[in-house]
Scaffold this active site. Structure first.
Site, PDB file in Angstrom:
ATOM      1  N   SER A  30       4.820   0.986  74.246  1.00 58.13           N
ATOM      2  CA  SER A  30       4.037  -0.242  74.364  1.00 58.13           C
ATOM      3  C   SER A  30       3.970  -1.137  73.134  1.00 58.13           C
ATOM      4  O   SER A  30       3.446  -2.248  73.230  1.00 58.13           O
ATOM      5  CB  SER A  30       2.617   0.081  74.816  1.00 58.13           C
ATOM      6  OG  SER A  30       2.617   0.298  76.202  1.00 58.13           O
TER       7      SER A  30
ATOM      8  N   SER B  30       2.701  -2.354  77.058  1.00 58.16           N
ATOM      9  CA  SER B  30       1.424  -2.923  77.420  1.00 58.16           C
ATOM     10  C   SER B  30       0.825  -3.838  76.357  1.00 58.16           C
ATOM     11  O   SER B  30      -0.093  -4.596  76.651  1.00 58.16           O
ATOM     12  CB  SER B  30       0.441  -1.796  77.704  1.00 58.16           C
ATOM     13  OG  SER B  30       0.232  -1.009  76.538  1.00 58.16           O
TER      14      SER B  30
ATOM     15  N   LYS C 158      -5.030  -5.649  69.576  1.00 60.08           N
ATOM     16  CA  LYS C 158      -4.950  -5.325  70.999  1.00 60.08           C
ATOM     17  C   LYS C 158      -6.351  -4.950  71.481  1.00 60.08           C
ATOM     18  O   LYS C 158      -7.116  -4.319  70.756  1.00 60.08           O
ATOM     19  CB  LYS C 158      -3.988  -4.152  71.193  1.00 60.08           C
ATOM     20  CG  LYS C 158      -3.673  -3.800  72.642  1.00 60.08           C
ATOM     21  CD  LYS C 158      -2.659  -2.656  72.713  1.00 60.08           C
ATOM     22  CE  LYS C 158      -2.255  -2.316  74.134  1.00 60.08           C
ATOM     23  NZ  LYS C 158      -1.232  -1.243  74.187  1.00 60.08           N
TER      24      LYS C 158
HETATM   25  N1  GLN Z   1       5.259   1.653  79.964  1.00 57.32           N
HETATM   26  C1  GLN Z   1       4.718   2.915  79.604  1.00 57.32           C
HETATM   27  C2  GLN Z   1       3.662   3.329  80.601  1.00 57.32           C
HETATM   28  O1  GLN Z   1       3.302   2.521  81.407  1.00 57.32           O
HETATM   29  C3  GLN Z   1       4.182   2.886  78.206  1.00 57.32           C
HETATM   30  C4  GLN Z   1       2.752   2.553  78.080  1.00 57.32           C
HETATM   31  C5  GLN Z   1       2.248   2.615  76.677  1.00 57.32           C
HETATM   32  O2  GLN Z   1       2.985   2.883  75.727  1.00 57.32           O
HETATM   33  N2  GLN Z   1       0.957   2.397  76.531  1.00 57.32           N
HETATM   34  O3  GLN Z   1       3.238   4.446  80.591  1.00 57.32           O
END
Ligand code: GLN
Length: 495
Positions: free
Chosen positions: A178, A154, A79
């Site tokens: 994410s 994400s 990532k």
């Molecule tokens: N969807 C969650 C957020 O937007 C999780 C994001 C993440 O785990 N980086 O905060």
């Protein structure tokens, strides 16, 4: 079975038997990226030369008869919020568009030391804020199984890469879901380890008390393989747990007898679609038939998890993102004086990031701190206790990962509240610092995978893997991350 669809362990066997070389495999996967990725959009940067050099080095070590690491010559992706020496690392943001870090994250160092070729950096929501990879400043990633749908986020690029055969493994980060949510949407295995098990050194911070790096793979045993490489104490991360991590592959054995499973009733509510609930219950029933016990449990404070999460994540993000001011890192926009330069530089941030900085700065303001941030911190303690109490009675919890299968691209952009609410099944795990694994457990009416979440007690990562492995052996013995799709090809013409 196509070469790019093998598990890490299957590929390792072929490499050891010299049926194929790592250079050939890496070239094959790079070619696949070249052909397929213009449609899928999983990678932001491809590091072909580096990957091939590492592959050749692994081949040479094998040819010399050296005892090589289990991951030697097995290529995967990272990532783009995991920093890589000499390779652009953007976190999906214009602010870091041309930032080339001078060092490797600890997890990258470990993978390189193991001889694993890195294929490139995968697309993500800007600074990991989002659930669809659509807040990336650079491009869209499509769900490999339906090009009109989101891959989740994400870490959408990492999930899509592993699902589409563009890497045997990938690393992502999970702050509120994410890793687990994109794994569910793309039909692969994704694991968020216990907070502190994997070093965060070199992970671009979103919310430091929640962030954790973890693997995407095609089956559960591969997740254990990856965890073996990346887990363990790191003096460079002050929150890294002391001591040696256990051998996660040694713990794997399919044994349902004696396994105590809890179904938290708060995760089987009207917000979760009927087909998702049914698929998760069916997985529990399968384990029960094989000898596990299943009982309903309760996490009484679960309903406050989302509110507390968005307070804490915004507060910590707004603090962490203060460093992108045009002075210390990344891009600098021109301005007549310093404040104007900073304003112009910060204008590079996308709307979702700005929204969280504004919210976070508000909730951690001096007068509001007790009412918002401190209250959220107390909810966090209550949640942790809820989980501890549940784990007095059961070994693992079984829950849905997401309320639905992968949603259409574009939808989450229109409805922000809906996007936040969809994190309902994943955020409590981060607040409590627990390990959790997401894997496919069925197929929805739309033909897309449904995710199943195993949650364990803190540092019960081996327990989580073991339970997930047991289920996988019962339901998808050829690897949950490929069995559910039965011959499905990557969708390249849905746009
Ligand atoms: N969807 C969650 C957020 O937007 C999780 C994001 C993440 O785990 N980086 O905060």
């Amino acid at each position: 079975m196509e070469l790019h669809d093998l598990t890490v362990r299957e590929l390792r066997q072929r490499l050891a038997a010299k049926e194929v070389s790592s250079a050939e495999v890496t070239e094959h996967v790079l070619r696949r990226i070249e052909q397929l990725d213009p449609h899928v959009g999983a990678y932001l940067t491809v590091t072909a030369d580096q990957a091939l050099a590492a592959a050749k080095a692994a081949d040479e070590a094998r040819a010399r008869g050296e005892a090589v690491h289990p991951l030697a010559g097995v290529p995967g992706g990272l990532k783009d919020n995991i920093v890589t020496e000499g390779v652009r690392t953007t976190a999906g943001s214009r602010v870091l568009e041309n930032w080339t870090p001078p060092y490797d994250a600890t997890v990258v160092r470990r993978l390189k030391d193991a001889g694993a070729p890195v294929l490139g950096k995968t697309n993500m929501d800007e600074f990991a804020m989002g659930s669809s990879t659509e807040t990336s400043a650079f491009k869209k990633t499509r769900n490999p199984w339906d090009a009109g749908r989101a891959p989740g986020g994400s870490s959408g690029g990492s999930a899509a890469a592993v699902a589409a055969g563009m890497g045997y493994w990938a690393l992502g980060s999970d702050t509120g879901g994410s890793i687990r949510q994109p794994a569910a949407f793309c039909g692969v295995v994704g694991m968020k380890p216990t907070y502190g098990l994997v070093s965060r050194f070199g992970l671009i911070a979103m919310a430091s008390s929640l962030d954790q790096i973890g693997p995407f793979t095609r089956d559960v045993a591969d997740a254990a393989e990856l965890l073996n490489v990346i887990a363990g104490h790191d003096p460079k991360d002050s929150t890294s747990a002391p001591g040696r991590a256990p051998d996660f592959t040694a713990a794997l054995k399919a044994e349902a007898k004696g396994l105590r499973i809890g179904l938290p009733k708060e995760y089987f509510t009207e917000g979760i679609s009927a087909e998702v609930q049914a698929a998760v219950r069916q997985a529990a029933a399968e384990l029960e038939r094989a000898g596990a016990t299943v009982e309903e449990v309760s996490l009484p404070h679960a309903e406050y998890a989302l509110g507390a999460y968005y307070m804490i994540v915004s507060a910590e993000s707004s603090s962490n993102l203060g460093r992108y001011d045009g002075v210390r890192y990344g891009r600098r926009e021109a301005g007549a004086d310093v404040p104007a330069m900073m304003t112009a530089t910060r204008a590079l941030l996308g709307p979702e990031v700005k929204r969280r900085i504004v919210l976070g700065t508000f909730v951690r303001g001096k007068e509001r701190l007790p009412e918002y941030y401190m209250r959220a911190a107390r909810v966090r303690t209550l949640l942790r206790r809820d989980f501890e109490q549940a784990f007095e009675k059961v070994d693992v919890l079984l829950t849905p990962v997401t309320p639905t299968t992968a949603f259409p691209l574009g939808r989450r952009v229109r409805s922000q509240m809906e996007a936040y609410a969809a994190d309902i099944c994943t955020v409590a795990v981060n607040l409590a610092g627990l390990p959790a694994l997401s894997m496919p457990c069925g197929v929805g009416a739309d033909g897309l995978p449904i995710g199943l979440q195993f949650i364990g007690p803190a540092f019960g990562d081996a327990q989580v893997l073991q339970a997930a492995y047991t289920y996988e052996q019962l339901a998808w013995p050829e690897g949950a991350g490929r069995a559910w799709r039965a011959g499905k090809e990557v969708d390249v013409d849905g746009h």
